[in-house]
Design a protein around this motif. Structure first.
Motif, PDB file in Angstrom:
ATOM      1  N   PHE A  14       0.932  -1.315   0.126  1.00 46.96           N
ATOM      2  CA  PHE A  14       0.152   0.260   0.094  1.00 46.96           C
ATOM      3  C   PHE A  14       0.879   1.170   0.026  1.00 46.96           C
ATOM      4  CE2 PHE A  14      -1.758   3.292   2.862  1.00 46.96           C
ATOM      5  CZ  PHE A  14      -2.636   3.884   1.974  1.00 46.96           C
ATOM      6  N   ALA A  15       2.025   1.454   0.684  1.00 46.88           N
ATOM      7  CA  ALA A  15       2.854   2.606   0.909  1.00 46.88           C
ATOM      8  C   ALA A  15       3.472   2.668  -0.460  1.00 46.88           C
ATOM      9  CB  ALA A  15       3.888   2.279   2.023  1.00 46.88           C
ATOM     10  N   ARG A  16       3.637   1.631  -1.178  1.00 48.02           N
ATOM     11  CA  ARG A  16       4.385   2.002  -2.356  1.00 48.02           C
ATOM     12  C   ARG A  16       3.521   2.358  -3.626  1.00 48.02           C
ATOM     13  NH1 ARG A  16       6.000  -2.913  -3.288  1.00 48.02           N
ATOM     14  NH2 ARG A  16       4.426  -3.436  -4.812  1.00 48.02           N
ATOM     15  N   HIS A  17       2.410   2.078  -3.457  1.00 52.49           N
ATOM     16  CA  HIS A  17       1.408   2.701  -4.527  1.00 52.49           C
ATOM     17  C   HIS A  17       0.743   3.923  -3.904  1.00 52.49           C
ATOM     18  CE1 HIS A  17       1.229  -0.791  -7.272  1.00 52.49           C
ATOM     19  NE2 HIS A  17       1.442  -1.682  -6.099  1.00 52.49           N
ATOM     20  N   ARG A  18       0.556   4.026  -2.605  1.00 52.78           N
ATOM     21  CA  ARG A  18      -0.566   5.107  -2.001  1.00 52.78           C
ATOM     22  C   ARG A  18      -1.842   5.078  -2.664  1.00 52.78           C
ATOM     23  NH1 ARG A  18       4.577   6.007  -0.585  1.00 52.78           N
ATOM     24  NH2 ARG A  18       5.225   7.957   0.139  1.00 52.78           N
ATOM     25  N   ASN A  19      -2.261   3.831  -3.001  1.00 56.01           N
ATOM     26  CA  ASN A  19      -3.527   3.628  -3.717  1.00 56.01           C
ATOM     27  C   ASN A  19      -4.365   2.229  -3.092  1.00 56.01           C
ATOM     28  OD1 ASN A  19      -5.197   2.551  -6.051  1.00 56.01           O
ATOM     29  ND2 ASN A  19      -5.253   4.585  -6.457  1.00 56.01           N
ATOM     30  N   PHE A  20      -5.518   2.165  -2.683  1.00 52.82           N
ATOM     31  CA  PHE A  20      -5.844   1.040  -2.172  1.00 52.82           C
ATOM     32  C   PHE A  20      -6.290   0.194  -3.300  1.00 52.82           C
ATOM     33  CE2 PHE A  20      -6.865   3.426   1.744  1.00 52.82           C
ATOM     34  CZ  PHE A  20      -6.358   2.376   2.693  1.00 52.82           C
TER      35      PHE A  20
END
Length: 280
Positions: A14-20
């Motif tokens: 999640f932290a890598r994408h910043r997108n659920f």
């Protein structure tokens, strides 16, 4: 505080994408399920891991540090597993009794080692053999058993009649077979009282009302045969025991055969398949 490794790695994605949505797709979970896992992480840590600014998600300072920790943990785990892959496989561990090694397993062990395989040997009676295989401290065991246990893989390796051994001049030396009643009033060379073979012999003698006495107690088949050869007295042994020309071997008709089994745990079957095949 307990942090579940799967939850940490989910947060790292999640932290890598910043997108659920994109993180859930990579993790092959639903977006609500991922959202719940991260909310539980925040609850455990008692801090916010991200904030929403407009349409964008940003990690908090705690979120940045947790992501770094999760990535570091993943890298360390991968490095550690890589070192395990580089290690040579540990030798197989075989456990058996001294007589089993002497009379049954010599050639199979020699062939296995000649193929460049590593093998670690342990000695133990039937109880110790079963315990070591159950506990996983031995991969494979060979021992004599009356009734094989249900929780282990037990394959019959060999069976031998129980035999009387005596010097050539003994009153029974020319018999082709004997029965227990023929040993009435004999002084026998026997194993110590705590050995299974001695206990089974005593029970059988008692069941038939046969009187007998102890000439000498001997630990191990070789010493027992040695005392017979010296003329101390006859002995009852497994038919697998080797003797010399000075000793006669006579099958005992009313004692059950001795059955030797190869014993493994069901989850070790593949690991020991080659050695087990050689033993069989």
């Amino acid at each position: 505080m307990e942090l579940v490794a799967d939850d940490l790695q989910a947060f790292a994605v999640f932290a890598r994408h910043r997108n659920f949505t994109r993180a859930a797709e990579e993790l092959h979970v639903s977006q609500p399920a991922l959202h719940t896992r991260i909310r539980k992480l925040e609850h455990r840590l008692d801090t916010s891991l991200y904030v929403k600014q407009g349409r964008l998600l940003h990690l908090t300072d705690a979120g940045e540090r947790l992501a770094a920790f999760a990535n570091d943990s993943r890298d360390r785990a991968a490095e550690f597993l890589g070192t395990l892959d580089a290690l040579p496989p540990r030798p197989l561990v075989l456990i058996a009794g001294s007589g089993t090694y002497l009379y049954l397993l010599g050639d199979p062990i020699r062939r296995f080692v000649a193929k460049g395989r590593e093998l670690r040997l342990r000695t133990g009676d039937a109880g110790a053999t079963l315990a070591a295989v159950r506990e996983g401290t031995a991969d494979i065991g060979v021992t004599a058993l009356g009734v094989p246990p249900d929780d282990l893989e037990c394959e019959l390796l060999a069976q031998y009649p129980q035999t009387l051994i005596t010097r050539a001049g003994h009153r029974l030396a020319e018999r082709r077979t004997v029965r227990l009643k023929d040993l009435q009033d004999e002084a026998l060379v026997v194993p110590p009282k705590d050995r299974p073979h001695r206990q089974q012999l005593e029970r059988s003698m008692l069941d038939q009302g046969i009187r007998w006495s102890v000439a000498v107690e001997a630990e191990g088949w070789e010493l027992l045969v040695h005392f017979v050869r010296l003329g101390i007295g006859p002995a009852v042994v497994n038919g697998s025991v080797r003797t010399t020309a000075a000793v006669r071997k006579i099958p005992i008709k009313d004692l059950p055969p001795v059955r030797y089994y190869v014993i493994t745990r069901p989850d070790r079957t593949e690991r020991v398949s080659e050695l087990r095949g050689m033993l069989g």
